[in-house]
Design a protein around this motif. Structure first.
Motif, PDB file in Angstrom:
ATOM      1  N   MET A   1       0.715  -1.116   0.096  1.00 33.65           N
ATOM      2  CA  MET A   1      -0.139  -0.084  -0.109  1.00 33.65           C
ATOM      3  C   MET A   1       0.790   1.315  -0.053  1.00 33.65           C
ATOM      4  N   ASP A   2       1.989   1.342   0.375  1.00 34.02           N
ATOM      5  CA  ASP A   2       2.951   2.228   0.301  1.00 34.02           C
ATOM      6  C   ASP A   2       3.240   3.066  -0.914  1.00 34.02           C
ATOM      7  N   LEU A   3       3.261   1.951  -1.928  1.00 30.16           N
ATOM      8  CA  LEU A   3       3.516   2.454  -3.335  1.00 30.16           C
ATOM      9  C   LEU A   3       2.276   3.055  -3.988  1.00 30.16           C
ATOM     10  N   VAL A   4       1.315   2.453  -3.639  1.00 28.02           N
ATOM     11  CA  VAL A   4      -0.055   3.091  -3.862  1.00 28.02           C
ATOM     12  C   VAL A   4      -0.122   4.529  -3.531  1.00 28.02           C
ATOM     13  N   GLY A   5       0.196   4.663  -2.322  1.00 24.15           N
ATOM     14  CA  GLY A   5       0.070   5.904  -1.577  1.00 24.15           C
ATOM     15  C   GLY A   5       0.960   6.891  -2.189  1.00 24.15           C
ATOM     16  N   ALA A   6       2.319   6.465  -2.238  1.00 24.61           N
ATOM     17  CA  ALA A   6       3.373   7.452  -3.268  1.00 24.61           C
ATOM     18  C   ALA A   6       2.800   7.895  -4.594  1.00 24.61           C
ATOM     19  N   VAL A   7       2.242   7.026  -5.320  1.00 25.57           N
ATOM     20  CA  VAL A   7       1.749   7.116  -6.573  1.00 25.57           C
ATOM     21  C   VAL A   7       0.609   8.423  -6.390  1.00 25.57           C
ATOM     22  N   ALA A   8      -0.311   7.805  -5.492  1.00 21.15           N
ATOM     23  CA  ALA A   8      -1.619   8.874  -5.287  1.00 21.15           C
ATOM     24  C   ALA A   8      -1.002  10.276  -4.897  1.00 21.15           C
ATOM     25  N   ASP A   9      -0.025  10.409  -4.262  1.00 25.62           N
ATOM     26  CA  ASP A   9       0.589  11.597  -3.539  1.00 25.62           C
ATOM     27  C   ASP A   9       1.523  12.414  -4.690  1.00 25.62           C
ATOM     28  N   GLY A  10       1.912  11.584  -5.551  1.00 25.49           N
ATOM     29  CA  GLY A  10       2.698  12.297  -6.538  1.00 25.49           C
ATOM     30  C   GLY A  10       2.094  12.500  -7.831  1.00 25.49           C
ATOM     31  N   THR A  11       0.855  12.101  -7.811  1.00 24.36           N
ATOM     32  CA  THR A  11      -0.095  12.596  -9.046  1.00 24.36           C
ATOM     33  C   THR A  11      -1.323  13.016  -8.388  1.00 24.36           C
ATOM     34  N   GLU A  12      -2.412  13.506  -9.328  1.00 26.93           N
ATOM     35  CA  GLU A  12      -3.538  14.016  -8.904  1.00 26.93           C
ATOM     36  C   GLU A  12      -4.576  12.882  -9.027  1.00 26.93           C
ATOM     37  N   LEU A  13      -4.125  11.486  -8.887  1.00 24.60           N
ATOM     38  CA  LEU A  13      -5.079  10.278  -8.828  1.00 24.60           C
ATOM     39  C   LEU A  13      -5.593  10.160  -7.225  1.00 24.60           C
ATOM     40  N   SER A  14      -6.815   9.457  -7.107  1.00 26.27           N
ATOM     41  CA  SER A  14      -7.217   9.046  -6.118  1.00 26.27           C
ATOM     42  C   SER A  14      -6.562   7.708  -5.708  1.00 26.27           C
ATOM     43  N   ARG A  15      -6.438   7.475  -4.316  1.00 23.34           N
ATOM     44  CA  ARG A  15      -5.700   5.914  -3.833  1.00 23.34           C
ATOM     45  C   ARG A  15      -6.447   4.932  -4.746  1.00 23.34           C
ATOM     46  N   ALA A  16      -7.543   4.900  -5.083  1.00 21.72           N
ATOM     47  CA  ALA A  16      -8.277   3.708  -5.643  1.00 21.72           C
ATOM     48  C   ALA A  16      -7.797   3.946  -6.964  1.00 21.72           C
ATOM     49  N   LYS A  17      -7.754   5.051  -7.632  1.00 22.09           N
ATOM     50  CA  LYS A  17      -7.390   4.870  -9.151  1.00 22.09           C
ATOM     51  C   LYS A  17      -5.866   4.491  -9.201  1.00 22.09           C
TER      52      LYS A  17
END
Length: 87
Positions: A1-17
């Motif tokens: 889940m940390d990678l998903v969080g990092a991607v969400a934080d680094g983009t304008e995507l929701s955590r689900a997307k």
């Protein structure tokens, strides 16, 4: 889940997307490796499926010789960009 969080934080995507994107990327890498294709992520590294030949080993408990069957494994070679960023 940390990678998903990092991607969400680094983009304008929701955590689900972001989770869908990460799953899609790993799925594509896995599918390519199943087909014995090389996956090259420029600046990051290369994944390649490699065949490990059959060999003979020893059972550590009994010392008895045993046959180790041929298997396929994944190898990763870090790219220059990753090496330089780490150290």
């Amino acid at each position: 889940m940390d990678l998903v969080g990092a991607v969400a934080d680094g983009t304008e995507l929701s955590r689900a997307k972001a989770g869908e994107v990460v799953d899609a990327v790993f799925g594509a890498i896995g599918d390519a490796l199943k087909k014995k294709e090389e996956v090259r992520l420029v600046g990051f590294g290369t994944f390649v499926a490699a065949v490990r030949k059959a060999s003979t080993g020893r059972n550590p408990r009994t010392g008895e010789e045993m046959a180790i069957p041929e298997s396929t494994t994944v190898r990763f070679k870090a790219g220059k960009g990753l090496k330089d960023s780490v150290g």
